[in-house]
Design an enzyme around this catalytic site. Sequence first.
Site, PDB file in Angstrom:
ATOM      1  N   ASN A 276     -11.470  10.680   2.658  1.00 19.84           N
ATOM      2  CA  ASN A 276     -10.971   9.891   1.531  1.00 19.84           C
ATOM      3  C   ASN A 276     -11.776   8.630   1.259  1.00 19.84           C
ATOM      4  O   ASN A 276     -11.762   8.105   0.158  1.00 19.84           O
ATOM      5  CB  ASN A 276      -9.498   9.524   1.754  1.00 19.84           C
TER       6      ASN A 276
ATOM      7  N   CYS B  44      -8.081  -2.288   3.685  1.00 18.33           N
ATOM      8  CA  CYS B  44      -7.316  -2.918   4.752  1.00 18.33           C
ATOM      9  C   CYS B  44      -5.853  -2.873   4.346  1.00 18.33           C
ATOM     10  O   CYS B  44      -5.522  -2.930   3.182  1.00 18.33           O
ATOM     11  CB  CYS B  44      -7.772  -4.341   5.026  1.00 18.33           C
TER      12      CYS B  44
END
Lengths: 395, 396
Positions: free
Chosen positions: A146, A332
């Site tokens: 991904n 993140c």
Amino acid sequence: MIYLDNAATTPMDPRVVQAMETSMREDFANSGTVYKIGLDASEKIEECRQTISELLCLPSSHRIVFTSGGSESNNLFLKGYSFPGKRVACSGLEHPSVLDTVDWLNDTDEAIDLKPFQKEGVFQPSGIRVLKENKVRLFCLSHVNNEIGSINNPSHWIPDLNKTGPQTKLFLDGVQGVGKLPITANTWNGISGYSVSAHKINGPKGIGVLIYDSRLDLTPQIHGGKQQYGVRSGTLPVPLIVGFTSALKLALERRNEFENRAKELNACLVNGLKDLERENPELQLTFNTPVELDFSQRSPYIVNFSFPPVEGEVLLHHLEQKGIYVGLGSACSAHSREPSRILTGIGRSKQEARCSLRISFGAQNKLEEVEMFLTEFKTAYEALYPTFRQGTLTK
Amino acid sequence: MTASRIVLIRYDEIGLKGKNRQFFESALLKNIKEQLKGMEGLRYSTPRGRIFIVLESDQIDTCLRNLARVPGIASMSSGVEVEPDADIIAQMGIDWIAPLLEQKSDLPFCVKTQRSNKKFPISSPDFNYEVGSRIMKQLHDKGLRVDLTHPEFELEVEIGHERTVAFYNRVPGLGGLPVGSSGQVLTLLSGGIDSPVAAFNIIKRGCRSHFIFFDNQAFLGRGGYDKVLRLAKKLNRFQGQGILYVVPFGDLQVSIRDHCNPSNRVVLYRRMMYRIAQELAQRKGYLGLVTGESIGQVASQTLENLAAVSGLCTTSVFRPLIGTDKVDIVQQAKRIETYEISIEPQPDCCSVFMPPRPVTRSKIPDLERDETRYPWKPLMEKALGDIERIELGKVV
């Protein structure tokens, strides 16, 4: 607006919206009821199942379970098959819904490190013996990674896996693969489980499927009314299922056309970035997507690259100001500023991971948009470079 | 079916304000009407020292909840208008108390009468006795007893010129002074825990606070902006009519980052924030700046660093939290419901803009030397020219 974050999600196709709107009006009945309108709803779901099965060339051994999306499909198969007691492994570069589930299932003391057995995100058959040695019963991989777009094509090494470790089942996270990679009857040889999500292919959010080999026993993760073979209870959302089916159909109808365009966009982007690097001595690029590999080993839809010392998140916001939306190279989480494990997993430094972007194409993207991106990337990078360069101050 | 009830509002502090009383009272009434403008059919009256609102019983909870956000209210009660007759009031008291005695076997209570209508023939203590003894006669065997110092149930009676009201559930208000009675100020909002609490404290003293936020969307995205907008809206519920000014601060921050001594950066950013806030306040006629600073809490809030920003200002700078501990600030923030928003993760570019070792004792000549190294005046003018103005009452 230029939207280049299609690996995160995609805009819905108006035809899918249309199909869902009709279904939302008409198919309200609970498909578990025994009167006519309920049976109609149930029939509609079975038609969708049949269509999906045909579109994906599923063998009769494999069945389809509707879920809320990719994360649930991954959780359902991994936990449902392995818990308790079966050892699970993955390459270490998977989506958090696989990676964290594997961590949760395994005792951390006995974590198996398979990172040495991948190259640029592609699993290498030399790792098969490690699976056997560690008595791994379920091995999980991304079909398409991904973040960096590399492709795992297990058909090359499945015979080897079946011979060396016949007890090891293989699961593929297909969320970034379906609708983009060619899928034929042969794709399913040796695949025990596979996950798909609608919103990555211009369908609605909140619906996906788990495809799995019905000869395996899956422990349900959601108990209740025993819908869907008892594997996944819960009243089925007919309009979402209609939306999923419609999106899959549309994606596969024009798959070749879209793939060719994605290859064009990909080449334009990669070459354009290389040109920028040549023109600007202050720009040093590292491609995190293995751009030197051909498109059988990497998805044309994803390009991930680093450009230290400028932070990806800041560059993202600069592009946002120009109406260009891109992804972070290393997402993140909301709770941690640490970059995700994928880029550091393929050997990039933390700084390279932080200073990266992921461009991902969708059906709607055009060549001019990539050119516009390149122009604005250049402007933003040049504006930001002095701010990120260290030791600029002369006291 | 609903019945007419009365909400009684007390405002002790304003009552003390001598000749200004009329001014404070009308400000409070205006704010109350503004806060309750969504409710229909309310009737107001203002006998001396009180505000009465006549309403339907099913409106009471909403009314009290909204009034709890109006500075200047000392306390409030809901009750009913009655004849000043001991029999009637005692019966009312019995109706209120009897259900409570089904759950407990001991209930200390008392009656407190206030008689502003001195023509009423019975004195307050006597009236207390008249009502109290009638109630005791009915309920003493169920556990009711008289306790004048620590009652759990206080039946209050106000005998005024126009009406007599009986009530029992006195709830505290915010206290302070009505907004609008003390002028307008500008609070520097950061998105953290402290500045909203500072703003609240100043609003409570009757000031209307507007807000200024220094934004850097090119680096941080819209996260901070959205958060501060929600904080400002929360605070605006205590006052209405506030304005949020969003200053694009990115260019100044980059320029300081690129040209000045790294350890001075934080103080230099703050000096520019103060300069811009002061300029805006002066242009708009606001009479002070408000900040959430508290001595020593972070590196930028030492006495030296506070002096380095205060020295720039001819406008008053108010720091309501200067001597308050963090734990107390957090408690206040929870009470005014800004805490949950403030602790949401906010994108910050520490790695870009924050120095590894920020100065704790900045020296003004050093700061002034740094300020010759970048063109702060034109950058400040540009920032002032590009301010976005958001009327908080008009945003959804």
